[in-house]
Design a protein around this motif. Structure first.
Motif, PDB file in Angstrom:
ATOM      1  N   ASN A  83       0.834  -1.212   0.000  1.00 38.35           N
ATOM      2  CA  ASN A  83       0.000   0.000   0.000  1.00 38.35           C
ATOM      3  C   ASN A  83       0.867   1.260   0.000  1.00 38.35           C
ATOM      4  N   ASP A  84       1.913   1.240   0.810  1.00 37.58           N
ATOM      5  CA  ASP A  84       2.812   2.405   0.843  1.00 37.58           C
ATOM      6  C   ASP A  84       3.546   2.572  -0.483  1.00 37.58           C
ATOM      7  N   ALA A  85       3.897   1.441  -1.127  1.00 36.18           N
ATOM      8  CA  ALA A  85       4.565   1.504  -2.430  1.00 36.18           C
ATOM      9  C   ALA A  85       3.654   2.136  -3.475  1.00 36.18           C
ATOM     10  N   LEU A  86       2.375   1.750  -3.480  1.00 35.39           N
ATOM     11  CA  LEU A  86       1.431   2.340  -4.428  1.00 35.39           C
ATOM     12  C   LEU A  86       1.224   3.820  -4.141  1.00 35.39           C
ATOM     13  N   LEU A 115      14.006   1.594  -8.150  1.00 39.90           N
ATOM     14  CA  LEU A 115      13.074   2.372  -8.964  1.00 39.90           C
ATOM     15  C   LEU A 115      13.590   2.426 -10.403  1.00 39.90           C
ATOM     16  N   VAL A 116      12.742   2.037 -11.344  1.00 39.48           N
ATOM     17  CA  VAL A 116      13.095   2.123 -12.768  1.00 39.48           C
ATOM     18  C   VAL A 116      12.022   2.948 -13.467  1.00 39.48           C
ATOM     19  N   TRP A 117      12.374   3.490 -14.625  1.00 41.40           N
ATOM     20  CA  TRP A 117      11.410   4.330 -15.328  1.00 41.40           C
ATOM     21  C   TRP A 117      11.635   4.280 -16.825  1.00 41.40           C
ATOM     22  N   GLY A 169      10.583  15.104 -23.658  1.00 41.13           N
ATOM     23  CA  GLY A 169       9.539  16.028 -23.253  1.00 41.13           C
ATOM     24  C   GLY A 169       8.306  15.346 -22.703  1.00 41.13           C
ATOM     25  N   GLY A 170       8.223  14.018 -22.869  1.00 37.25           N
ATOM     26  CA  GLY A 170       7.076  13.276 -22.353  1.00 37.25           C
ATOM     27  C   GLY A 170       7.224  12.977 -20.875  1.00 37.25           C
ATOM     28  N   SER A 171       6.173  12.400 -20.285  1.00 35.67           N
ATOM     29  CA  SER A 171       6.201  12.076 -18.868  1.00 35.67           C
ATOM     30  C   SER A 171       6.912  10.751 -18.629  1.00 35.67           C
ATOM     31  N   HIS A 172       7.282  10.516 -17.384  1.00 37.37           N
ATOM     32  CA  HIS A 172       7.966   9.280 -17.009  1.00 37.37           C
ATOM     33  C   HIS A 172       6.981   8.298 -16.386  1.00 37.37           C
ATOM     34  N   HIS A 173       7.142   7.032 -16.712  1.00 40.63           N
ATOM     35  CA  HIS A 173       6.379   5.962 -16.063  1.00 40.63           C
ATOM     36  C   HIS A 173       7.326   5.222 -15.124  1.00 40.63           C
ATOM     37  N   TYR A 174       6.907   5.052 -13.864  1.00 40.16           N
ATOM     38  CA  TYR A 174       7.779   4.459 -12.849  1.00 40.16           C
ATOM     39  C   TYR A 174       7.305   3.064 -12.461  1.00 40.16           C
ATOM     40  N   ASP A 175       8.279   2.212 -12.182  1.00 37.38           N
ATOM     41  CA  ASP A 175       8.029   0.870 -11.673  1.00 37.38           C
ATOM     42  C   ASP A 175       8.920   0.683 -10.457  1.00 37.38           C
ATOM     43  N   LEU A 176       8.382   0.107  -9.402  1.00 35.70           N
ATOM     44  CA  LEU A 176       9.169  -0.174  -8.201  1.00 35.70           C
ATOM     45  C   LEU A 176       9.389  -1.682  -8.114  1.00 35.70           C
ATOM     46  N   LEU A 177      10.651  -2.094  -8.110  1.00 35.43           N
ATOM     47  CA  LEU A 177      11.011  -3.516  -8.062  1.00 35.43           C
ATOM     48  C   LEU A 177      11.408  -3.877  -6.642  1.00 35.43           C
ATOM     49  N   ILE A 178      10.763  -4.931  -6.109  1.00 33.63           N
ATOM     50  CA  ILE A 178      11.011  -5.371  -4.743  1.00 33.63           C
ATOM     51  C   ILE A 178      11.364  -6.854  -4.783  1.00 33.63           C
ATOM     52  N   PRO A 179      12.597  -7.240  -4.412  1.00 34.20           N
ATOM     53  CA  PRO A 179      12.970  -8.655  -4.419  1.00 34.20           C
ATOM     54  C   PRO A 179      12.127  -9.468  -3.442  1.00 34.20           C
ATOM     55  N   ALA A 180      11.737 -10.656  -3.859  1.00 34.11           N
ATOM     56  CA  ALA A 180      11.019 -11.613  -3.017  1.00 34.11           C
ATOM     57  C   ALA A 180      11.875 -12.865  -2.903  1.00 34.11           C
ATOM     58  N   PRO A 181      11.573 -13.766  -1.971  1.00 31.43           N
ATOM     59  CA  PRO A 181      12.404 -14.972  -1.799  1.00 31.43           C
ATOM     60  C   PRO A 181      12.573 -15.805  -3.066  1.00 31.43           C
ATOM     61  N   ASP A 182      11.544 -15.835  -3.921  1.00 31.24           N
ATOM     62  CA  ASP A 182      11.619 -16.680  -5.119  1.00 31.24           C
ATOM     63  C   ASP A 182      11.458 -15.879  -6.408  1.00 31.24           C
ATOM     64  N   GLY A 183      11.728 -14.577  -6.362  1.00 32.03           N
ATOM     65  CA  GLY A 183      11.606 -13.768  -7.572  1.00 32.03           C
ATOM     66  C   GLY A 183      11.614 -12.290  -7.263  1.00 32.03           C
ATOM     67  N   THR A 184      10.937 -11.523  -8.108  1.00 32.01           N
ATOM     68  CA  THR A 184      10.862 -10.069  -7.947  1.00 32.01           C
ATOM     69  C   THR A 184       9.422  -9.619  -8.156  1.00 32.01           C
ATOM     70  N   SER A 221       6.984  -6.529  -9.108  1.00 34.11           N
ATOM     71  CA  SER A 221       6.979  -5.239  -9.788  1.00 34.11           C
ATOM     72  C   SER A 221       5.681  -4.518  -9.455  1.00 34.11           C
ATOM     73  N   VAL A 222       5.782  -3.314  -8.899  1.00 35.08           N
ATOM     74  CA  VAL A 222       4.617  -2.519  -8.532  1.00 35.08           C
ATOM     75  C   VAL A 222       4.602  -1.275  -9.415  1.00 35.08           C
ATOM     76  N   ALA A 223       3.468  -1.006 -10.070  1.00 38.20           N
ATOM     77  CA  ALA A 223       3.373   0.131 -10.978  1.00 38.20           C
ATOM     78  C   ALA A 223       2.021   0.805 -10.814  1.00 38.20           C
ATOM     79  N   PHE A 224       1.953   2.064 -11.223  1.00 38.30           N
ATOM     80  CA  PHE A 224       0.702   2.822 -11.212  1.00 38.30           C
ATOM     81  C   PHE A 224       0.647   3.653 -12.475  1.00 38.30           C
ATOM     82  N   ALA A 225      -0.463   3.539 -13.221  1.00 39.53           N
ATOM     83  CA  ALA A 225      -0.666   4.329 -14.433  1.00 39.53           C
ATOM     84  C   ALA A 225      -1.771   5.342 -14.181  1.00 39.53           C
ATOM     85  N   PRO A 226      -1.493   6.633 -14.199  1.00 38.92           N
ATOM     86  CA  PRO A 226      -2.538   7.633 -13.986  1.00 38.92           C
ATOM     87  C   PRO A 226      -3.529   7.647 -15.153  1.00 38.92           C
ATOM     88  N   ALA A 227      -4.610   8.355 -14.966  1.00 44.83           N
ATOM     89  CA  ALA A 227      -5.627   8.452 -16.010  1.00 44.83           C
ATOM     90  C   ALA A 227      -5.017   8.963 -17.309  1.00 44.83           C
TER      91      ALA A 227
END
Length: 391
Positions: free
Chosen positions: A10-13, A45-47, A53-68, A70-76
């Motif tokens: 929730n905090d990541a989003l 954090l990757v983008w 001149g365009g906007s940036h889209h961000y993705d937050l990568l969080i390692p998990a025990p068996d993988g990674t 990826s948390v992302a949010f796309a605005p309207a």
């Protein structure tokens, strides 16, 4: 057992919604707040930017025990991350000339020389390793530090006026935010270099100060090895007796006199060396270039070499004439040189351990380059000081 601490996702989003539309420098700074709340959770954090001149889209990568995860949010009205590749045929086009597309695979064929020069590949791998380290332990700059870094960046490139800076940016398609990112990256790499070297520069200098004598030299490069060896013989045969290093005077420290001659003898020796070098250029086609180098850069043959001596006969078609020796001093320039060496060694160790996966090229060629990257000299010509973009 929960995969992540309570409220992390929730905090990541909430963080991703907060940085929507922000520039990467601001997003990286705000990520520090999220990291502070979860100090034991690695985050990256990757983008992606659709176009200049365009906007940036961000993705937050969080390692998990068996993988990674990826948390992302796309605005309207923004395209969600998974859909971006579904209509991005143009992403494979590098340039369009008179309506004809040059695609990525064609560009890579033109850049075929990459596989014959591991230093270029090393720069690519080094940049990824440095980015990974800075994601793990970010470098934050205050507004004052960023301005100082910007001023130093402009001075180093001769961008002394607003007009010159704007022209330089226009040639590279950069806006002010992109320029700040490049400057921040360069300053962050400098901080990382100091972090890796820690306080070891003084200790390494004290272990062998002679390695850091500065030699004024003239380098003569010949078309082939046989010509260089013949030139080394000619130059040594004609060497002026007594033009080499003198023994230290009584009561003087060796560091004061190492590789030096008396002023008059040194001046005469330099004049004779220049005359011989000019003849080598005109009569034998040598490519002549003066340089100021550290003794250690010239290899074992330069140990104890003094003014008037000729170095050569090695595996390269190169002959080096020593004009003057300046005894080592641990000044800012020498300290930076030692830090660069420590940093390059650190990168070499990281490359040897890294998993490198090439996305183009044949297995034979990529395997050969990867093996070269894992050797201590696999980054020859790929100094850590050239990692930042925009130079």
């Amino acid at each position: 057992m929960p995969l992540f601490p309570d409220h992390l996702l929730n905090d990541a989003l909430a963080f991703l919604r907060r940085v929507s539309g922000a520039e990467p420098a601001d997003a990286r700074r705000l990520l520090g707040d999220l990291r502070a709340g979860y100090p034991d959770v690695p985050m990256r954090l990757v983008w992606q930017r659709d176009h200049p001149g365009g906007s940036h889209h961000y993705d937050l990568l969080i390692p998990a025990p068996d993988g990674t995860v990826s948390v992302a949010f796309a605005p309207a009205r923004a395209v969600p991350w998974p859909l971006r590749g579904s209509h991005g045929a143009g992403e494979q086009v590098v340039v369009r000339v008179d309506g004809v597309d040059v695609r990525m695979e064609q560009a890579m064929a033109v850049l075929d020389g990459l596989w014959g020069d591991s230093s270029t590949a090393a720069r690519l791998v080094n940049a990824a390793l440095v980015e990974q380290e800075l994601e793990r332990e970010p470098v934050e700059l205050s507004a004052e530090e960023l301005q100082e870094a910007m001023d130093a960046f402009r001075r180093s490139r001769g961008l002394l006026t607003v007009r010159a800076t704007r022209d330089w940016m226009a040639e590279r398609g950069l806006d002010h935010a992109s320029l700040e990112m490049i400057v921040h990256q360069e300053a962050a790499i400098a901080r990382l270099r100091r972090r890796v070297a820690a306080d070891g520069a003084a200790e390494l200098f004290a272990a062998d100060p002679g390695d850091h004598d500065r030699l004024c030299v003239v380098r003569l490069r010949y078309p082939h090895l046989e010509a260089a060896r013949a030139a080394a013989g000619r130059l040594r045969d004609r060497a002026r007796p007594g033009s080499g290093p003198l023994a230290p005077a009584a009561g003087k420290d060796a560091a004061e006199t190492r590789g030096q001659t008396f002023p008059k003898a040194a001046e005469e020796a330099r004049a004779e060396t220049f005359a011989k070098v000019a003849e080598e250029s005109f009569e034998y086609g040598a490519d002549v270039r003066p340089a100021l180098v550290y003794r250690r850069e010239l290899g074992p043959d330069a140990v104890g070499a003094g003014a008037g001596e000729v170095l050569g006969g090695g595996p390269e078609p190169l002959v080096t004439c020593v004009l003057e020796v300046r005894p080592a001093v641990l000044d800012d320039e020498t300290r930076r040189a030692i830090e660069n060496r420590v940093f390059d060694d650190w990168l070499a160790r990281r490359r040897a351990e890294a998993s490198v996966e090439w996305m183009w090229g044949t297995a034979r060629r990529t395997g050969s380059v990867t093996r070269a990257l894992r050797t201590p000299d696999g980054s020859r010509g790929a100094s850590a000081t050239s990692l930042a973009a925009g130079g």
